[in-house]
Design a protein around this motif. Structure first.
Motif, PDB file in Angstrom:
ATOM      1  N   ALA A  45       4.285 -11.069  -0.425  1.00  0.00           N
ATOM      2  CA  ALA A  45       4.660 -11.504   0.922  1.00  0.00           C
ATOM      3  C   ALA A  45       3.739 -10.940   2.001  1.00  0.00           C
ATOM      4  CB  ALA A  45       6.108 -11.093   1.218  1.00  0.00           C
ATOM      5  N   MET A  46       2.883  -9.975   1.642  1.00  0.00           N
ATOM      6  CA  MET A  46       2.001  -9.337   2.623  1.00  0.00           C
ATOM      7  C   MET A  46       0.540  -9.678   2.346  1.00  0.00           C
ATOM      8  SD  MET A  46       3.574  -5.510   3.270  1.00  0.00           S
ATOM      9  CE  MET A  46       4.103  -5.088   1.608  1.00  0.00           C
ATOM     10  N   SER A  47      -0.289  -9.487   3.347  1.00  0.00           N
ATOM     11  CA  SER A  47      -1.730  -9.609   3.147  1.00  0.00           C
ATOM     12  C   SER A  47      -2.211  -8.454   2.274  1.00  0.00           C
ATOM     13  CB  SER A  47      -2.448  -9.557   4.497  1.00  0.00           C
ATOM     14  OG  SER A  47      -2.342  -8.250   5.058  1.00  0.00           O
ATOM     15  N   PRO A  48      -3.372  -8.595   1.640  1.00  0.00           N
ATOM     16  CA  PRO A  48      -3.902  -7.482   0.844  1.00  0.00           C
ATOM     17  C   PRO A  48      -4.055  -6.205   1.666  1.00  0.00           C
ATOM     18  CG  PRO A  48      -5.125  -9.492   0.371  1.00  0.00           C
ATOM     19  CD  PRO A  48      -4.219  -9.806   1.523  1.00  0.00           C
ATOM     20  N   GLU A  49      -4.461  -6.345   2.936  1.00  0.00           N
ATOM     21  CA  GLU A  49      -4.632  -5.172   3.790  1.00  0.00           C
ATOM     22  C   GLU A  49      -3.289  -4.501   4.078  1.00  0.00           C
ATOM     23  OE1 GLU A  49      -7.999  -7.970   4.382  1.00  0.00           O
ATOM     24  OE2 GLU A  49      -5.821  -8.186   4.446  1.00  0.00           O
ATOM     25  N   ALA A  50      -2.265  -5.304   4.325  1.00  0.00           N
ATOM     26  CA  ALA A  50      -0.941  -4.752   4.612  1.00  0.00           C
ATOM     27  C   ALA A  50      -0.374  -4.046   3.387  1.00  0.00           C
ATOM     28  CB  ALA A  50       0.001  -5.859   5.079  1.00  0.00           C
ATOM     29  N   TYR A  51      -0.502  -4.688   2.227  1.00  0.00           N
ATOM     30  CA  TYR A  51       0.040  -4.073   1.014  1.00  0.00           C
ATOM     31  C   TYR A  51      -0.685  -2.772   0.694  1.00  0.00           C
ATOM     32  CZ  TYR A  51       1.406  -3.278  -3.796  1.00  0.00           C
ATOM     33  OH  TYR A  51       1.879  -2.698  -4.945  1.00  0.00           O
ATOM     34  N   ALA A  52      -2.006  -2.752   0.872  1.00  0.00           N
ATOM     35  CA  ALA A  52      -2.761  -1.519   0.618  1.00  0.00           C
ATOM     36  C   ALA A  52      -2.290  -0.413   1.540  1.00  0.00           C
ATOM     37  CB  ALA A  52      -4.257  -1.774   0.804  1.00  0.00           C
ATOM     38  N   TYR A  53      -2.050  -0.742   2.801  1.00  0.00           N
ATOM     39  CA  TYR A  53      -1.632   0.276   3.758  1.00  0.00           C
ATOM     40  C   TYR A  53      -0.245   0.815   3.426  1.00  0.00           C
ATOM     41  CZ  TYR A  53      -0.473   2.630   8.086  1.00  0.00           C
ATOM     42  OH  TYR A  53      -0.101   3.583   8.999  1.00  0.00           O
ATOM     43  N   ILE A  54       0.676  -0.062   3.055  1.00  0.00           N
ATOM     44  CA  ILE A  54       2.049   0.357   2.774  1.00  0.00           C
ATOM     45  C   ILE A  54       2.147   1.053   1.418  1.00  0.00           C
ATOM     46  CG2 ILE A  54       4.407  -0.440   2.345  1.00  0.00           C
ATOM     47  CD1 ILE A  54       3.563  -0.537   5.292  1.00  0.00           C
ATOM     48  N   HIS A 114       6.132  -7.872   8.687  1.00  0.00           N
ATOM     49  CA  HIS A 114       6.968  -8.966   9.197  1.00  0.00           C
ATOM     50  C   HIS A 114       6.835  -9.027  10.707  1.00  0.00           C
ATOM     51  CE1 HIS A 114      10.599 -11.343  10.094  1.00  0.00           C
ATOM     52  NE2 HIS A 114      10.533 -11.755   8.838  1.00  0.00           N
ATOM     53  N   GLY A 115       6.868 -10.225  11.248  1.00  0.00           N
ATOM     54  CA  GLY A 115       6.692 -10.406  12.682  1.00  0.00           C
ATOM     55  C   GLY A 115       7.760  -9.740  13.526  1.00  0.00           C
ATOM     56  N   ASP A 116       8.978  -9.628  13.019  1.00  0.00           N
ATOM     57  CA  ASP A 116      10.060  -8.997  13.783  1.00  0.00           C
ATOM     58  C   ASP A 116       9.973  -7.478  13.755  1.00  0.00           C
ATOM     59  OD1 ASP A 116      11.025 -11.468  14.440  1.00  0.00           O
ATOM     60  OD2 ASP A 116      12.579 -11.498  12.909  1.00  0.00           O
ATOM     61  N   ALA A 117       9.200  -6.947  12.841  1.00  0.00           N
ATOM     62  CA  ALA A 117       8.792  -5.538  12.807  1.00  0.00           C
ATOM     63  C   ALA A 117       9.949  -4.565  13.025  1.00  0.00           C
ATOM     64  CB  ALA A 117       7.668  -5.316  13.822  1.00  0.00           C
ATOM     65  N   ASP A 199     -11.471   1.009   0.645  1.00  0.00           N
ATOM     66  CA  ASP A 199     -12.159  -0.054  -0.082  1.00  0.00           C
ATOM     67  C   ASP A 199     -12.113  -1.382   0.670  1.00  0.00           C
ATOM     68  OD1 ASP A 199     -13.163   1.360  -2.226  1.00  0.00           O
ATOM     69  OD2 ASP A 199     -11.376   1.096  -3.467  1.00  0.00           O
ATOM     70  N   LEU A 200     -11.058  -1.563   1.454  1.00  0.00           N
ATOM     71  CA  LEU A 200     -10.959  -2.779   2.272  1.00  0.00           C
ATOM     72  C   LEU A 200     -11.575  -2.580   3.652  1.00  0.00           C
ATOM     73  CD1 LEU A 200      -7.286  -3.798   1.383  1.00  0.00           C
ATOM     74  CD2 LEU A 200      -9.366  -4.987   0.671  1.00  0.00           C
ATOM     75  N   ALA A 201     -12.026  -1.346   3.940  1.00  0.00           N
ATOM     76  CA  ALA A 201     -12.589  -1.000   5.253  1.00  0.00           C
ATOM     77  C   ALA A 201     -11.651  -1.441   6.366  1.00  0.00           C
ATOM     78  CB  ALA A 201     -13.972  -1.627   5.428  1.00  0.00           C
ATOM     79  N   ALA A 387       9.329  -7.307   4.286  1.00  0.00           N
ATOM     80  CA  ALA A 387       8.269  -8.292   4.062  1.00  0.00           C
ATOM     81  C   ALA A 387       8.813  -9.567   3.432  1.00  0.00           C
ATOM     82  CB  ALA A 387       7.181  -7.683   3.178  1.00  0.00           C
ATOM     83  N   ILE A 388       9.778  -9.426   2.533  1.00  0.00           N
ATOM     84  CA  ILE A 388      10.307 -10.580   1.810  1.00  0.00           C
ATOM     85  C   ILE A 388      11.265 -11.394   2.666  1.00  0.00           C
ATOM     86  CG2 ILE A 388      11.723 -11.296  -0.168  1.00  0.00           C
ATOM     87  CD1 ILE A 388      10.683  -8.703  -1.577  1.00  0.00           C
ATOM     88  N   ALA A 389      12.157 -10.721   3.387  1.00  0.00           N
ATOM     89  CA  ALA A 389      13.244 -11.452   4.048  1.00  0.00           C
ATOM     90  C   ALA A 389      13.640 -10.879   5.396  1.00  0.00           C
ATOM     91  CB  ALA A 389      14.460 -11.510   3.126  1.00  0.00           C
ATOM     92  N   GLY A 390      12.770 -10.156   6.059  1.00  0.00           N
ATOM     93  CA  GLY A 390      13.063  -9.677   7.395  1.00  0.00           C
ATOM     94  C   GLY A 390      14.259  -8.743   7.444  1.00  0.00           C
ATOM     95  N   GLU A 391      15.024  -8.850   8.532  1.00  0.00           N
ATOM     96  CA  GLU A 391      16.184  -7.978   8.729  1.00  0.00           C
ATOM     97  C   GLU A 391      17.152  -8.044   7.553  1.00  0.00           C
ATOM     98  OE1 GLU A 391      20.133  -7.789  11.645  1.00  0.00           O
ATOM     99  OE2 GLU A 391      18.344  -8.870  12.310  1.00  0.00           O
ATOM    100  N   ALA A 392      17.429  -9.243   7.075  1.00  0.00           N
ATOM    101  CA  ALA A 392      18.369  -9.395   5.962  1.00  0.00           C
ATOM    102  C   ALA A 392      17.851  -8.710   4.707  1.00  0.00           C
ATOM    103  CB  ALA A 392      18.620 -10.876   5.689  1.00  0.00           C
ATOM    104  N   GLY A 393      16.542  -8.729   4.508  1.00  0.00           N
ATOM    105  CA  GLY A 393      15.967  -8.062   3.348  1.00  0.00           C
ATOM    106  C   GLY A 393      16.122  -6.560   3.428  1.00  0.00           C
TER     107      GLY A 393
END
Length: 430
Positions: A45-54, A114-117, A199-201, A387-393
Motif C-alpha cells: 500500500a506504500m511507495s518503496p520510499e515510504a516502506y523503507a522509511y517505516i 496515508h493522506g489523512d496522516a 540506498d534509495l537516497a 497504510a492499508i485502510a486509514g483510520e479504520a485500519g
C-alpha cells in the motif's frame, strides 16, 4: 482525566467473536490479523520510499532482530484453574485510567503512509481509548490532531532542537492543546545509518515532509528571517527529478505551493529545519530548562542502561520509555525487552517504566508487563494498518492487539495486570 467507573474497568472484548460472526456472511477483517501479512499488505500500500522509511532499521538491522529475539527468549508459563471469567486490563498513567496498557509510540511522516496522516491516527487512538504520542516530525500540526481527537489522551514527543526558544515554544503549544506529558526522545540526536533509506537516497524531511510542527510554529517561522547556517549540503544536479522535488517542497508549505515556491519560504523552512533539527551536544544538565519550563510530566525515551534510569529519576524526570527506536538508530544494540528488567530494578518503582520496540502480539505485551513495564508503546503495526485502510485500519490493529493481549492474560491464569509478574515467564535459550 478519565476516572469514571467505565474508565476503571475494561469491558469484555468481543473482537474475536465479532470476526467469526461476520465471517458467516463472508466478511473478513479489514486488515490482516497476522503481523507478517499485515506488513506485506502495508508494504504493497506504500511507495518503496515510504516502506523503507517505516520498516527499515540501522545497518544490518541486527537490533531489529534482537528486539524480536528478546521476546522469543521469554516463554509464558500458564497457570490453570484460576477464575478468569472477568478480566481487568486497566492501567493508570499520570492520573489517567486507561482501558488497556497500550499507547501509540511517535512515528513521523505519516503522510507517506496515508493522506489523512496524523489526524486519522489520532481519531483511531481516541476511539480505542489509548494515548497517542504526537510525533515531533508530524505531517500535521499538533493543534489539528488534538482537535480531531476530542478529549482523547495525547502526549507530545520532543526532539531537542539546537534552539532552546523553539523547544520552549513546542512544549508550550503541547500544553495548550491538551498534551498530558512531554516525551523527550534521547536516542536521535543524530540520524542512524539507515541503509534502506540510503540506498534509495531518500530522506523525507529534505522534501518538506514531516516538518509540520515546525512550519506551524511562530518561533520557527520568525527564525526564517535570520536563518541558521545549514552546513555543507551537496547541491543536487538540475534535472526533472530536482524540479519535482522543488514542487513537493512547495506543496508542504502551509500557505500553498505557489506562495511557498515564489516566496522561497518553503525551501528556507527545509534548510532551517536541517540546521536546527537536533542537538548532539544535549546533556543531562539541559533537562533543567525543560523541568523549569513545564509542569507536565517529563518522560525520557530511549533509555537502555540502568544507570541512565537512575539518573533520570535523580534529575526529576517523571517516567522512562525503554526503547531503541525500533532498531533504527544503533545497529548491534541490546533488545529493548532484554534491557527492561535492569532498568525497572534501577528505578525501583519511583516512576512508571514504559517499553517499546519490537512489540507485535498480545503475548509480547504480556511479557513486557511481566518484566516490569507499566505499559507498552505500539509502533509499526498500526502504521501498516493506516497504510492499508486509514483510520479504520489503525482501529482494527489496536482492537486486535487488545483482544490478543486480554486472551493471553486470561489463558495464562491472570485476571488483572497486577497478577502478571516475572513468575509467569521462563527464559529459554534460542
Amino acid at each position: 482525566m478519565n476516572d469514571s467507573p467505565a474508565g476503571r474497568r475494561a469491558p469484555t472484548i468481543n473482537r474475536q467473536q465479532d470476526i467469526y460472526s461476520k465471517g458467516l456472511g463472508g466478511e473478513k477483517p479489514l486488515v490482516p490479523v497476522d503481523f507478517h501479512e499485515l506488513e506485506r499488505q502495508g508494504c504493497d500500500a506504500m511507495s518503496p520510499e515510504a516502506y523503507a522509511y517505516i520498516a527499515g532499521g540501522a545497518g544490518l538491522e541486527s537490533t531489529m532482530r534482537a528486539n524480536r529475539e528478546s521476546f522469543d527468549r521469554q516463554r509464558i508459563v500458564p497457570r490453570m484453574l484460576n477464575d478468569v471469567s472477568e478480566r481487568d486490563t486497566t492501567v493508570n498513567l499520570f492520573g489517567r485510567t486507561l482501558p488497556s496498557p497500550f499507547m501509540l509510540s511517535p512515528i513521523g511522516v505519516l503522510e507517506m503512509a496515508h493522506g489523512d496522516a496524523d489526524q486519522a491516527v489520532g481519531r483511531a487512538a481516541a476511539a480505542e481509548g489509548i494515548p497517542m504520542i504526537f510525533s515531533n516530525q508530524a505531517s500535521q500540526p499538533m493543534e489539528q490532531v488534538a482537535d480531531a481527537m476530542g478529549d482523547g489522551a495525547r502526549w507530545f514527543q520532543l526532539y531537542w532542537s539546537k534552539s532552546d526558544d523553539l523547544v520552549r515554544s513546542l512544549v508550550s503549544r503541547a500544553e495548550s492543546c491538551g498534551c498530558e506529558a512531554i516525551v523527550v526522545t534521547l536516542d536521535t540526536t543524530m540520524l542512524g545509518w539507515r541503509t534502506r533509506d540510503l540506498d534509495l537516497a531518500y530522506l523525507p524531511f529534505l522534501r518538506g515532509k514531516g516538518i509540520a510542527q515546525y512550519t506551524s510554529d511562530p518561533v520557527f517561522l520568525e527564525s526564517l528571517k535570520n536563518p541558521s547556517q545549514p552546513g555543507n549540503m551537496a547541491r543536487p544536479k538540475l534535472s526533472l527529478e530536482t524540479l519535482k522535488t522543488l514542487k513537493q517542497i512547495g506543496q508542504s508549505w502551509p500557505g500553498g505551493a505557489l506562495d511557498g515556491i515564489s516566496s522561497g519560504r518553503a525551501m528556507a523552512a527545509v534548510q532551517e529545519f536541517i540546521a536546527v533539527y537536533s542537538k548532539p551536544s544535549l546533556t543531562w544538565d539541559d533537562l533543567k530548562m525543560l523541568r523549569d519550563h513545564t509542569r507536565l510530566p517529563i518522560v525520557l525515551k530511549g533509555i537502555q542502561h540502568p544507570d541512565d534510569g537512575r539518573k533520570a529519576v535523580d534529575y526529576g524526570m517523571d517516567g522512562i520509555i525503554v526503547s531503541n527506536h525500533g532498531g533504527r538508530q544503533v545497529d548491534g544494540a541490546i533488545g529493548s525487552l532484554e534491557a527492561l528488567p535492569e532498568v525497572v530494578e534501577a528505578v525501583a518503582g519511583r516512576v512508571p517504566v514504559i517499553m517499546d520496540s519490537g512489540i507485535r502480539t498480545g503475548a509480547d505485551v504480556f511479557k513486557a508487563l511481566a518484566l516490569g513495564a507499566t505499559a507498552v508503546g505500539l509502533g509499526r503495526p498500526w502504521v501498516y494498518g493506516l497504510a492499508i485502510a486509514g483510520e479504520a485500519g489503525v482501529r482494527e490493529v489496536i482492537a486486535n492487539l487488545k483482544t490478543d493481549f486480554e486472551l493471553t492474560m486470561g489463558l495464562s491464569g491472570c485476571k488483572s495486570i497486577s497478577e502478571i509478574t516475572p513468575e509467569a515467564l521462563r527464559r529459554a535459550d534460542l
